[in-house]
Design a protein around this motif. Structure first.
Motif, PDB file in Angstrom:
ATOM      1  N   TYR A  19       1.134  -1.373   0.055  1.00 46.66           N
ATOM      2  CA  TYR A  19      -0.210   0.574  -0.025  1.00 46.66           C
ATOM      3  C   TYR A  19       0.861   1.343   0.386  1.00 46.66           C
ATOM      4  CZ  TYR A  19      -3.558  -3.050   1.400  1.00 46.66           C
ATOM      5  OH  TYR A  19      -5.013  -4.682   1.596  1.00 46.66           O
ATOM      6  N   GLU A  20       2.109   1.515   0.829  1.00 50.64           N
ATOM      7  CA  GLU A  20       2.584   2.615   1.008  1.00 50.64           C
ATOM      8  C   GLU A  20       3.603   2.955  -0.681  1.00 50.64           C
ATOM      9  OE1 GLU A  20       6.966   3.676   3.489  1.00 50.64           O
ATOM     10  OE2 GLU A  20       6.079   1.671   3.976  1.00 50.64           O
ATOM     11  N   LYS A  21       4.021   1.280  -0.941  1.00 49.66           N
ATOM     12  CA  LYS A  21       4.764   2.155  -2.209  1.00 49.66           C
ATOM     13  C   LYS A  21       3.487   1.738  -3.591  1.00 49.66           C
ATOM     14  CE  LYS A  21       6.931  -1.330  -5.778  1.00 49.66           C
ATOM     15  NZ  LYS A  21       7.371  -2.298  -6.321  1.00 49.66           N
ATOM     16  N   PHE A  22       2.217   2.066  -3.505  1.00 54.88           N
ATOM     17  CA  PHE A  22       1.666   1.984  -4.214  1.00 54.88           C
ATOM     18  C   PHE A  22       1.212   3.677  -4.348  1.00 54.88           C
ATOM     19  CE2 PHE A  22      -3.154   2.955  -5.231  1.00 54.88           C
ATOM     20  CZ  PHE A  22      -3.009   2.815  -6.723  1.00 54.88           C
ATOM     21  N   LEU A  23       1.351   4.174  -2.452  1.00 53.06           N
ATOM     22  CA  LEU A  23       0.191   5.206  -2.585  1.00 53.06           C
ATOM     23  C   LEU A  23       1.409   6.179  -3.079  1.00 53.06           C
ATOM     24  CD1 LEU A  23      -1.422   5.056   0.537  1.00 53.06           C
ATOM     25  CD2 LEU A  23      -2.147   5.551  -1.661  1.00 53.06           C
ATOM     26  N   GLN A  24       2.958   6.076  -2.644  1.00 55.14           N
ATOM     27  CA  GLN A  24       4.098   7.210  -2.947  1.00 55.14           C
ATOM     28  C   GLN A  24       4.164   6.772  -5.362  1.00 55.14           C
ATOM     29  OE1 GLN A  24       7.177   4.928  -1.169  1.00 55.14           O
ATOM     30  NE2 GLN A  24       7.274   6.210   0.739  1.00 55.14           N
ATOM     31  N   ALA A  25       4.217   5.894  -5.135  1.00 55.61           N
ATOM     32  CA  ALA A  25       3.847   6.057  -7.000  1.00 55.61           C
ATOM     33  C   ALA A  25       2.552   6.730  -7.616  1.00 55.61           C
ATOM     34  CB  ALA A  25       4.076   4.486  -7.163  1.00 55.61           C
ATOM     35  N   PHE A  26       1.695   6.533  -6.308  1.00 53.96           N
ATOM     36  CA  PHE A  26       0.527   7.518  -7.020  1.00 53.96           C
ATOM     37  C   PHE A  26       1.026   8.658  -6.712  1.00 53.96           C
ATOM     38  CE2 PHE A  26      -3.587   9.749  -5.999  1.00 53.96           C
ATOM     39  CZ  PHE A  26      -3.974   9.950  -7.109  1.00 53.96           C
ATOM     40  N   GLY A  27       1.300   8.945  -5.751  1.00 53.97           N
ATOM     41  CA  GLY A  27       1.533  10.759  -5.662  1.00 53.97           C
ATOM     42  C   GLY A  27       2.990  10.650  -6.489  1.00 53.97           C
ATOM     43  N   ASN A  28       3.344  10.114  -7.001  1.00 55.17           N
ATOM     44  CA  ASN A  28       4.634  10.465  -7.906  1.00 55.17           C
ATOM     45  C   ASN A  28       3.564  11.356  -9.550  1.00 55.17           C
ATOM     46  OD1 ASN A  28       6.407  10.566  -6.134  1.00 55.17           O
ATOM     47  ND2 ASN A  28       7.880   8.668  -6.866  1.00 55.17           N
ATOM     48  N   VAL A  29       3.309  10.132  -9.798  1.00 54.17           N
ATOM     49  CA  VAL A  29       1.922  10.351 -10.843  1.00 54.17           C
ATOM     50  C   VAL A  29       1.046  11.432 -11.100  1.00 54.17           C
ATOM     51  CG1 VAL A  29       0.652   8.951 -12.792  1.00 54.17           C
ATOM     52  CG2 VAL A  29       2.492   7.849 -11.662  1.00 54.17           C
ATOM     53  N   GLU A  30       1.340  11.401 -10.008  1.00 52.07           N
ATOM     54  CA  GLU A  30      -0.241  12.748  -9.434  1.00 52.07           C
ATOM     55  C   GLU A  30       0.238  13.743 -10.327  1.00 52.07           C
ATOM     56  OE1 GLU A  30      -3.176  15.830  -8.418  1.00 52.07           O
ATOM     57  OE2 GLU A  30      -1.368  14.636  -6.703  1.00 52.07           O
ATOM     58  N   MET A  31       1.160  14.206  -9.052  1.00 52.43           N
ATOM     59  CA  MET A  31       1.677  15.546  -9.057  1.00 52.43           C
ATOM     60  C   MET A  31       2.673  15.916 -10.212  1.00 52.43           C
ATOM     61  SD  MET A  31       5.265  16.389  -6.384  1.00 52.43           S
ATOM     62  CE  MET A  31       5.017  15.240  -5.348  1.00 52.43           C
ATOM     63  N   GLU A  32       3.054  15.128 -11.085  1.00 51.10           N
ATOM     64  CA  GLU A  32       3.296  15.287 -12.434  1.00 51.10           C
ATOM     65  C   GLU A  32       1.919  15.248 -13.528  1.00 51.10           C
ATOM     66  OE1 GLU A  32       5.775  15.751 -15.921  1.00 51.10           O
ATOM     67  OE2 GLU A  32       6.055  16.083 -14.092  1.00 51.10           O
ATOM     68  N   LEU A  33       0.827  15.094 -13.457  1.00 44.25           N
ATOM     69  CA  LEU A  33       0.317  15.452 -14.217  1.00 44.25           C
ATOM     70  C   LEU A  33      -0.364  16.412 -13.478  1.00 44.25           C
ATOM     71  CD1 LEU A  33      -1.378  11.744 -14.478  1.00 44.25           C
ATOM     72  CD2 LEU A  33      -0.540  12.750 -15.908  1.00 44.25           C
ATOM     73  N   ARG A  34      -0.614  16.522 -12.552  1.00 50.37           N
ATOM     74  CA  ARG A  34      -0.833  18.084 -12.118  1.00 50.37           C
ATOM     75  C   ARG A  34      -0.285  19.610 -12.628  1.00 50.37           C
ATOM     76  NH1 ARG A  34      -4.307  19.351  -8.517  1.00 50.37           N
ATOM     77  NH2 ARG A  34      -4.839  16.951  -7.747  1.00 50.37           N
ATOM     78  N   GLU A  35       1.381  19.147 -12.278  1.00 45.55           N
ATOM     79  CA  GLU A  35       1.961  20.246 -12.475  1.00 45.55           C
ATOM     80  C   GLU A  35       1.822  20.493 -14.192  1.00 45.55           C
ATOM     81  OE1 GLU A  35       6.124  18.755 -10.724  1.00 45.55           O
ATOM     82  OE2 GLU A  35       5.435  19.077  -8.741  1.00 45.55           O
ATOM     83  N   ALA A  36       2.007  19.259 -15.142  1.00 47.04           N
ATOM     84  CA  ALA A  36       1.525  19.495 -16.284  1.00 47.04           C
ATOM     85  C   ALA A  36       0.551  20.058 -16.848  1.00 47.04           C
ATOM     86  CB  ALA A  36       2.485  17.727 -17.196  1.00 47.04           C
ATOM     87  N   PHE A  37      -0.534  19.694 -15.793  1.00 44.01           N
ATOM     88  CA  PHE A  37      -1.689  20.236 -16.958  1.00 44.01           C
ATOM     89  C   PHE A  37      -1.905  22.067 -16.365  1.00 44.01           C
ATOM     90  CE2 PHE A  37      -5.889  21.408 -15.812  1.00 44.01           C
ATOM     91  CZ  PHE A  37      -6.683  20.744 -17.027  1.00 44.01           C
ATOM     92  N   VAL A  38      -1.272  21.687 -14.783  1.00 46.61           N
ATOM     93  CA  VAL A  38      -1.080  23.678 -14.887  1.00 46.61           C
ATOM     94  C   VAL A  38      -0.057  23.728 -15.439  1.00 46.61           C
ATOM     95  CG1 VAL A  38      -0.063  25.496 -13.188  1.00 46.61           C
ATOM     96  CG2 VAL A  38      -2.125  23.012 -12.897  1.00 46.61           C
ATOM     97  N   ASP A  39       1.099  23.927 -16.189  1.00 45.61           N
ATOM     98  CA  ASP A  39       2.021  24.364 -16.928  1.00 45.61           C
ATOM     99  C   ASP A  39       1.729  24.753 -18.605  1.00 45.61           C
ATOM    100  OD1 ASP A  39       3.926  24.695 -15.019  1.00 45.61           O
ATOM    101  OD2 ASP A  39       4.676  23.471 -14.660  1.00 45.61           O
ATOM    102  N   ARG A  40       0.826  23.619 -18.836  1.00 51.70           N
ATOM    103  CA  ARG A  40       0.733  23.340 -20.083  1.00 51.70           C
ATOM    104  C   ARG A  40       1.532  23.042 -21.011  1.00 51.70           C
ATOM    105  NH1 ARG A  40      -4.384  25.572 -21.557  1.00 51.70           N
ATOM    106  NH2 ARG A  40      -5.229  26.861 -19.680  1.00 51.70           N
ATOM    107  N   ARG A  41       1.679  21.857 -20.471  1.00 49.56           N
ATOM    108  CA  ARG A  41       3.248  21.207 -21.539  1.00 49.56           C
ATOM    109  C   ARG A  41       3.269  19.684 -20.799  1.00 49.56           C
ATOM    110  NH1 ARG A  41       5.738  18.653 -17.342  1.00 49.56           N
ATOM    111  NH2 ARG A  41       6.014  19.328 -15.188  1.00 49.56           N
ATOM    112  N   ALA A  42       3.835  18.553 -21.663  1.00 45.02           N
ATOM    113  CA  ALA A  42       3.330  17.590 -21.530  1.00 45.02           C
ATOM    114  C   ALA A  42       3.747  16.784 -20.618  1.00 45.02           C
ATOM    115  CB  ALA A  42       4.398  16.259 -23.504  1.00 45.02           C
ATOM    116  N   PRO A  43       3.094  15.553 -20.064  1.00 46.39           N
ATOM    117  CA  PRO A  43       3.814  15.336 -18.683  1.00 46.39           C
ATOM    118  C   PRO A  43       4.846  13.765 -19.275  1.00 46.39           C
ATOM    119  CG  PRO A  43       1.886  13.499 -19.363  1.00 46.39           C
ATOM    120  CD  PRO A  43       1.592  15.353 -20.438  1.00 46.39           C
ATOM    121  N   ALA A  44       5.733  14.151 -17.987  1.00 44.10           N
ATOM    122  CA  ALA A  44       6.919  13.829 -18.056  1.00 44.10           C
ATOM    123  C   ALA A  44       6.900  11.892 -17.137  1.00 44.10           C
ATOM    124  CB  ALA A  44       8.416  14.100 -18.067  1.00 44.10           C
TER     125      ALA A  44
END
Length: 92
Positions: A19-44
């Motif tokens: 569960y911890e591994k999943f939540l950490q990985a999800f957090g990383n994905v979610e943060m990158e998607l959110r930042e890319a969305f706000v910055d109007r760039r393709a997510p990495a």
């Protein structure tokens, strides 16, 4: 009785780690998607850790936890669709 207790303890520890591994990985994905969305760039997004975490979780998670993880995966997938040829105007 002792062996059963040890098995339960192992399962609880394995679930907690998964569960911890999943939540950490999800957090990383979610943060990158959110930042890319706000910055109007393709997510990495680096998907390998997220996918590995989902697979690890599927080995030990309860049915309820796995169902919740699958819902999260569905939302992440829907959100990534926003980046394929579309330029959303706002955070809605």
């Amino acid at each position: 009785m002792g062996r059963r207790s040890q098995n339960r303890q192992w399962l609880q520890e394995a679930r907690t780690a998964a569960y911890e591994k999943f939540l950490q990985a999800f957090g990383n994905v979610e943060m990158e998607l959110r930042e890319a969305f706000v910055d109007r760039r393709a997510p990495a997004v680096v998907w390998a850790p997220f996918n590995a975490a989902v697979q690890s979780m599927s080995l030990v998670a309860s049915q309820e936890a796995m169902a919740a993880a699958e819902q999260i995966c569905d939302v992440v997938e829907e959100f990534t669709i926003l980046f394929h040829g579309r330029h959303p105007a706002d955070l809605e």
